[in-house]
Design a protein around this motif. Structure first.
Motif, PDB file in Angstrom:
ATOM      1  N   LYS A 186      33.961  41.351  45.672  1.00  0.00           N
ATOM      2  CA  LYS A 186      35.123  41.386  46.577  1.00  0.00           C
ATOM      3  C   LYS A 186      36.135  41.131  45.463  1.00  0.00           C
ATOM      4  O   LYS A 186      37.437  41.063  44.554  1.00  0.00           O
ATOM      5  CB  LYS A 186      34.937  39.475  45.782  1.00  0.00           C
ATOM      6  N   PRO A 187      36.345  42.395  46.365  1.00  0.00           N
ATOM      7  CA  PRO A 187      37.823  42.639  46.018  1.00  0.00           C
ATOM      8  C   PRO A 187      39.061  42.343  45.610  1.00  0.00           C
ATOM      9  O   PRO A 187      38.741  41.176  46.764  1.00  0.00           O
ATOM     10  CB  PRO A 187      38.300  44.014  46.916  1.00  0.00           C
ATOM     11  N   GLN A 188      40.046  42.755  44.478  1.00  0.00           N
ATOM     12  CA  GLN A 188      40.989  41.569  44.876  1.00  0.00           C
ATOM     13  C   GLN A 188      41.986  42.320  46.073  1.00  0.00           C
ATOM     14  O   GLN A 188      42.896  41.033  46.566  1.00  0.00           O
ATOM     15  CB  GLN A 188      41.940  41.374  43.541  1.00  0.00           C
ATOM     16  N   TYR A 189      42.179  43.222  46.135  1.00  0.00           N
ATOM     17  CA  TYR A 189      43.264  43.755  47.050  1.00  0.00           C
ATOM     18  C   TYR A 189      42.555  45.194  47.876  1.00  0.00           C
ATOM     19  O   TYR A 189      41.817  45.097  47.659  1.00  0.00           O
ATOM     20  CB  TYR A 189      44.687  44.919  45.843  1.00  0.00           C
ATOM     21  N   THR A 190      43.360  45.429  48.634  1.00  0.00           N
ATOM     22  CA  THR A 190      42.451  46.405  49.541  1.00  0.00           C
ATOM     23  C   THR A 190      43.735  47.059  50.041  1.00  0.00           C
ATOM     24  O   THR A 190      44.778  47.526  49.635  1.00  0.00           O
ATOM     25  CB  THR A 190      42.373  45.505  51.476  1.00  0.00           C
ATOM     26  N   ILE A 191      43.320  48.469  51.007  1.00  0.00           N
ATOM     27  CA  ILE A 191      44.309  49.324  50.755  1.00  0.00           C
ATOM     28  C   ILE A 191      45.356  48.874  51.879  1.00  0.00           C
ATOM     29  O   ILE A 191      46.735  49.031  51.636  1.00  0.00           O
ATOM     30  CB  ILE A 191      43.731  50.273  52.090  1.00  0.00           C
ATOM     31  N   LEU A 192      45.659  48.467  52.286  1.00  0.00           N
ATOM     32  CA  LEU A 192      46.585  47.686  53.001  1.00  0.00           C
ATOM     33  C   LEU A 192      48.083  47.161  51.745  1.00  0.00           C
ATOM     34  O   LEU A 192      48.562  47.504  51.998  1.00  0.00           O
ATOM     35  CB  LEU A 192      46.662  46.399  54.378  1.00  0.00           C
ATOM     36  N   ASP A 193      47.335  46.152  51.116  1.00  0.00           N
ATOM     37  CA  ASP A 193      48.154  45.853  49.396  1.00  0.00           C
ATOM     38  C   ASP A 193      49.192  47.457  48.779  1.00  0.00           C
ATOM     39  O   ASP A 193      50.006  46.738  48.546  1.00  0.00           O
ATOM     40  CB  ASP A 193      47.626  44.866  48.440  1.00  0.00           C
ATOM     41  N   VAL A 194      48.093  48.755  49.347  1.00  0.00           N
ATOM     42  CA  VAL A 194      48.434  49.334  48.081  1.00  0.00           C
ATOM     43  C   VAL A 194      49.959  50.095  49.384  1.00  0.00           C
ATOM     44  O   VAL A 194      50.985  50.503  48.852  1.00  0.00           O
ATOM     45  CB  VAL A 194      47.577  50.808  48.384  1.00  0.00           C
TER      46      VAL A 194
END
Ligand SMILES: Nc1ncnc2c1ncn2[C@@H]1O[C@H](COP(=O)(O)OP(=O)(O)O)[C@@H](O)[C@H]1O
Ligand SMILES: [Mg+2]
Length: 268
Positions: A52-60
């Motif tokens: 369950k990733p907290q963030y994805t590449i979009l958040d980066v």
């Protein structure tokens, strides 16, 4: 360092399943692997890998978290770069986005493989990935419509790569896999170009174990390591690493991840 783009003509042929399991097998063989979930239609590697990733590449991309914060460690050698479904990611300036990305990926240090799980079909992003990668794997299932779409994908990819790998998924037997491969190879040589190098990288049988593993959020290569499909994925991983070496030398190797993203940026 190898950049492997995994793609297909038709959706649902097993790209994500094979990307995840192949990455896992490579990590078990001792290679350091990052898997980038680059399907903006359906980014589902988190589900396949049961994390369950907290963030994805979009958040980066939005500048909200650092690249390191979005990366999920699967094991000591295997890292997931979670993707994001939806068009929102396309709103970002590609150049900035990728520049950000490649700086971030450099933080892995010495990576052996960056595996890119793409969406089906021929879009601009997939094209860029194919062009920038050292290896392109086209996956197909044995049904006629998947084969037709694989052919279109080969035709399209042959314009940008003269060497392509083919993996047959969900086949009944090795014989069926070989037959489909031979047919595609013949048609490609005849109707696309004589010089195209279509290589058979392997096959995975159609197995209810694979389907069940997906439902249970298990990884066939890890949780059913001695099953036939797991062994077949292991063979694909071995073949991919064997193709690396010629007289003990790594071929097609590029110095580091930055080169890949530079290549990618040059496409845009
Ligand atoms: N070899 C196989 N045998 C049985 N089912 C498979 C096999 N490979 C993939 N599947 C199933 O097919 C479905 C689609 O697979 P997926 O990897 O998500 O495809 P794609 O990424 O190409 O859209 C999943 O439910 C998966 O469990
Ligand atoms: Mg997929």
């Amino acid at each position: 360092m190898r950049f492997v783009t995994i793609t297909s003509g038709k959706g649902g042929v097993g790209k994500s399943t094979i990307s995840a399991n192949l990455s896992y097998m490579l990590s078990i063989y001792g290679y350091k692997v990052a898997l980038f979930d680059a399907d903006i239609g359906l980014a589902n590697q988190d589900i396949i890998l049961g994390v369950k990733p907290q963030y994805t590449i979009l958040d980066v991309m939005k500048g909200e978290v650092s690249f390191e914060e979005c990366v999920v460690k699967i094991n000591n050698n295997f890292f997931l770069i979670p993707g994001e479904s939806g068009e929102e990611i396309l709103e970002f300036d590609n150049e900035e986005l990728l520049e950000n990305f490649y700086k971030g990926v450099e933080s892995f240090g010495e990576l052996d493989f960056l595996i890119i799980d793409t969406g089906a079909g021929i879009g601009e992003t997939v094209r860029s990935f194919i062009k920038a990668s050292t290896d392109t794997i086209i996956i197909t299932a044995p049904d006629p419509s998947a084969i037709m779409d694989a052919y279109s994908m080969i035709k399209y990819s042959a314009k940008i790569k003269d060497e392509l790998y083919l993996v047959l998924n969900r086949v009944k037997s090795k014989k069926e896999a070989n037959e489909i491969f031979k047919k595609l190879q013949n048609v490609a040589k005849k109707h696309i170009q004589e010089s195209i190098e279509l290589q058979f990288l392997g096959f995975v049988e159609n197995s209810s174990l694979v389907e069940e593993a997906t439902k249970k959020r298990e990884l066939i290569a890890k949780d059913h390591a001695s099953s036939i499909p797991a062994l077949q994925i292991g063979d694909i991983a071995k073949k991919l690493t064997n193709s690396l070496t010629k007289d003990g030398e790594h071929i097609k190797e590029t110095p580091n991840i930055a080169i890949f993203f530079k290549r990618l940026l040059q496409q845009i």
